[in-house]
Design an enzyme around this catalytic site. Sequence first.
Site, PDB file in Angstrom:
ATOM      1  N   GLY A   1     -16.627 -58.591  17.994  1.00  0.00           N
ATOM      2  CA  GLY A   1     -17.054 -57.380  17.283  1.00  0.00           C
ATOM      3  C   GLY A   1     -16.832 -56.112  18.094  1.00  0.00           C
ATOM      4  O   GLY A   1     -16.695 -55.028  17.517  1.00  0.00           O
TER       5      GLY A   1
ATOM      6  N   GLU B   1     -13.347 -55.313  17.380  1.00  0.00           N
ATOM      7  CA  GLU B   1     -13.270 -54.909  15.965  1.00  0.00           C
ATOM      8  C   GLU B   1     -13.855 -53.514  15.754  1.00  0.00           C
ATOM      9  O   GLU B   1     -13.327 -52.726  14.977  1.00  0.00           O
ATOM     10  CB  GLU B   1     -14.006 -55.934  15.097  1.00  0.00           C
ATOM     11  CG  GLU B   1     -13.282 -57.261  15.058  1.00  0.00           C
ATOM     12  CD  GLU B   1     -14.121 -58.361  14.437  1.00  0.00           C
ATOM     13  OE1 GLU B   1     -15.183 -58.694  15.012  1.00  0.00           O
ATOM     14  OE2 GLU B   1     -13.717 -58.877  13.389  1.00  0.00           O
TER      15      GLU B   1
HETATM   16  N1  CAA Z   1     -23.768 -62.375  22.857  1.00  0.00           N
HETATM   17  C1  CAA Z   1     -24.882 -62.577  23.569  1.00  0.00           C
HETATM   18  N2  CAA Z   1     -24.961 -62.503  24.904  1.00  0.00           N
HETATM   19  C2  CAA Z   1     -23.830 -62.207  25.566  1.00  0.00           C
HETATM   20  C3  CAA Z   1     -22.613 -61.986  24.897  1.00  0.00           C
HETATM   21  C4  CAA Z   1     -22.605 -62.066  23.465  1.00  0.00           C
HETATM   22  N3  CAA Z   1     -21.499 -61.834  22.722  1.00  0.00           N
HETATM   23  N4  CAA Z   1     -21.659 -61.731  25.810  1.00  0.00           N
HETATM   24  C5  CAA Z   1     -22.255 -61.773  27.022  1.00  0.00           C
HETATM   25  N5  CAA Z   1     -23.567 -62.059  26.875  1.00  0.00           N
HETATM   26  C6  CAA Z   1     -24.578 -62.239  27.926  1.00  0.00           C
HETATM   27  C7  CAA Z   1     -24.412 -63.549  28.650  1.00  0.00           C
HETATM   28  O1  CAA Z   1     -25.008 -64.608  27.915  1.00  0.00           O
HETATM   29  C8  CAA Z   1     -25.125 -63.258  29.952  1.00  0.00           C
HETATM   30  O2  CAA Z   1     -26.507 -63.327  29.737  1.00  0.00           O
HETATM   31  P1  CAA Z   1     -27.454 -64.147  30.784  1.00  0.00           P
HETATM   32  O3  CAA Z   1     -27.333 -63.361  32.060  1.00  0.00           O
HETATM   33  O4  CAA Z   1     -28.795 -64.074  30.162  1.00  0.00           O
HETATM   34  O5  CAA Z   1     -26.875 -65.520  30.899  1.00  0.00           O
HETATM   35  C9  CAA Z   1     -24.774 -61.782  30.199  1.00  0.00           C
HETATM   36  O6  CAA Z   1     -24.391 -61.249  28.930  1.00  0.00           O
HETATM   37  C10 CAA Z   1     -23.630 -61.591  31.164  1.00  0.00           C
HETATM   38  O7  CAA Z   1     -22.517 -62.336  30.673  1.00  0.00           O
HETATM   39  P2  CAA Z   1     -21.670 -63.354  31.573  1.00  0.00           P
HETATM   40  O8  CAA Z   1     -22.551 -63.952  32.632  1.00  0.00           O
HETATM   41  O9  CAA Z   1     -20.973 -64.288  30.642  1.00  0.00           O
HETATM   42  O10 CAA Z   1     -20.660 -62.333  32.262  1.00  0.00           O
HETATM   43  P3  CAA Z   1     -19.151 -62.630  32.743  1.00  0.00           P
HETATM   44  O11 CAA Z   1     -18.744 -61.409  33.494  1.00  0.00           O
HETATM   45  O12 CAA Z   1     -19.059 -63.944  33.415  1.00  0.00           O
HETATM   46  O13 CAA Z   1     -18.292 -62.731  31.384  1.00  0.00           O
HETATM   47  C11 CAA Z   1     -17.596 -62.082  29.160  1.00  0.00           C
HETATM   48  C12 CAA Z   1     -18.173 -61.625  30.521  1.00  0.00           C
HETATM   49  C13 CAA Z   1     -16.150 -62.527  29.328  1.00  0.00           C
HETATM   50  C14 CAA Z   1     -17.674 -60.859  28.233  1.00  0.00           C
HETATM   51  C15 CAA Z   1     -18.439 -63.259  28.606  1.00  0.00           C
HETATM   52  O14 CAA Z   1     -19.822 -62.879  28.636  1.00  0.00           O
HETATM   53  C16 CAA Z   1     -18.115 -63.657  27.195  1.00  0.00           C
HETATM   54  O15 CAA Z   1     -17.154 -64.371  26.980  1.00  0.00           O
HETATM   55  N6  CAA Z   1     -18.944 -63.234  26.179  1.00  0.00           N
HETATM   56  C17 CAA Z   1     -18.816 -63.668  24.837  1.00  0.00           C
HETATM   57  C18 CAA Z   1     -17.650 -63.025  24.102  1.00  0.00           C
HETATM   58  C19 CAA Z   1     -17.536 -63.527  22.679  1.00  0.00           C
HETATM   59  O16 CAA Z   1     -17.365 -64.697  22.412  1.00  0.00           O
HETATM   60  N7  CAA Z   1     -17.624 -62.586  21.683  1.00  0.00           N
HETATM   61  C20 CAA Z   1     -17.511 -62.899  20.293  1.00  0.00           C
HETATM   62  C21 CAA Z   1     -18.872 -62.892  19.651  1.00  0.00           C
HETATM   63  S1  CAA Z   1     -18.831 -63.383  17.962  1.00  0.00           S
HETATM   64  C22 CAA Z   1     -18.400 -61.999  17.082  1.00  0.00           C
HETATM   65  O17 CAA Z   1     -18.211 -60.915  17.647  1.00  0.00           O
HETATM   66  C23 CAA Z   1     -18.278 -62.186  15.596  1.00  0.00           C
HETATM   67  C24 CAA Z   1     -17.772 -61.013  14.813  1.00  0.00           C
HETATM   68  O18 CAA Z   1     -16.625 -60.954  14.459  1.00  0.00           O
HETATM   69  C25 CAA Z   1     -18.672 -59.920  14.419  1.00  0.00           C
END
Ligand code: CAA
Length: 257
Positions: free
Chosen positions: A108, A111
């Site tokens: 998102g 997006e």
């Molecule tokens: N939702 C909720 N929490 C999230 C998040 C998300 N999308 N992205 C990151 N966080 C949280 C992590 O869970 C973590 O929390 P904790 O410390 O409580 O564990 C904190 O943010 C820090 O994240 P990371 O430890 O993972 O940090 P990193 O530097 O190792 O990685 C990242 C960063 C690559 C952005 C990784 O966090 C990641 O891959 N995030 C998810 C990305 C994702 O899949 N987004 C798609 C969501 S679905 C969507 O968006 C649907 C739509 O079309 C509307």
Amino acid sequence: MTYTSVLTEIRGRVGLVTFNRPQAMNAFNAVMLGELFDALEAFDRDENVGAMVVTGNEKAFAAGADIKEMAEASPFEMITQGRVEKWDRIRGIKKVVIAAVSGWALGGGCEFALSCDMIVASETAKFGQPEITIGVIPGAGGTQRLARLLGKNLTMEMVINNRTLTAAEALQFGLANRVVPVERYLDDAVALAEEIAGRAPLAVHMAKDAVNAAFETTLTEGLKTEKRNFYPLFSTEDQKEGMKAFIEKRKANWKGK
Ligand code: CAA
């Protein structure tokens, strides 16, 4: 209005919205999404604001929808809460919105940046649609907006195989308007917005509307929209002033009328 998940300020004539969930990589939960659009709509109504910038922090623009918030949701809940329809509020914003992107713009977050009118990116920006890795697909326009910008094949790779784009690639493929060092991306985005805020407001509005029509309609219909937006501008004081100023070799003084 007091917000918790976004910060707002006005710099010059630019309304700035900053995502404020650094602990969650600025993932959009329902509160942040609501506050984002409330803030943008308030700036859209504010006569002191001519254009807007939305930004995150250096590490993350936004990491997408909040996965923890929707992990247990049923389709019924997702539909009744209008989870992805809420993102459409960006389409109602009349003034120009620039995304100032550094670090992750995922799901998102990507997006939302694509839904803005322009993107100023830092050299560290990374754009991706990783929903496939959590068993879903983009729901806030990613498949459609990316395909229109990048064409089918690269979009397929991004959406189906989690291919991310570097800032340099985003520039090369026309997704980012410009890529600048991380120290400058926000200031450059605000400066660009300030420049736009200094232009004839009604013409900017009509121009944004006409360009957006190109993504919605056939060429014939789009050309009709362009004409429908072009002619009425000749009834504005700003058109008379703009053309007079050109002839008199001076700077135009816009009134927004
Ligand atoms: N939702 C909720 N929490 C999230 C998040 C998300 N999308 N992205 C990151 N966080 C949280 C992590 O869970 C973590 O929390 P904790 O410390 O409580 O564990 C904190 O943010 C820090 O994240 P990371 O430890 O993972 O940090 P990193 O530097 O190792 O990685 C990242 C960063 C690559 C952005 C990784 O966090 C990641 O891959 N995030 C998810 C990305 C994702 O899949 N987004 C798609 C969501 S679905 C969507 O968006 C649907 C739509 O079309 C509307």
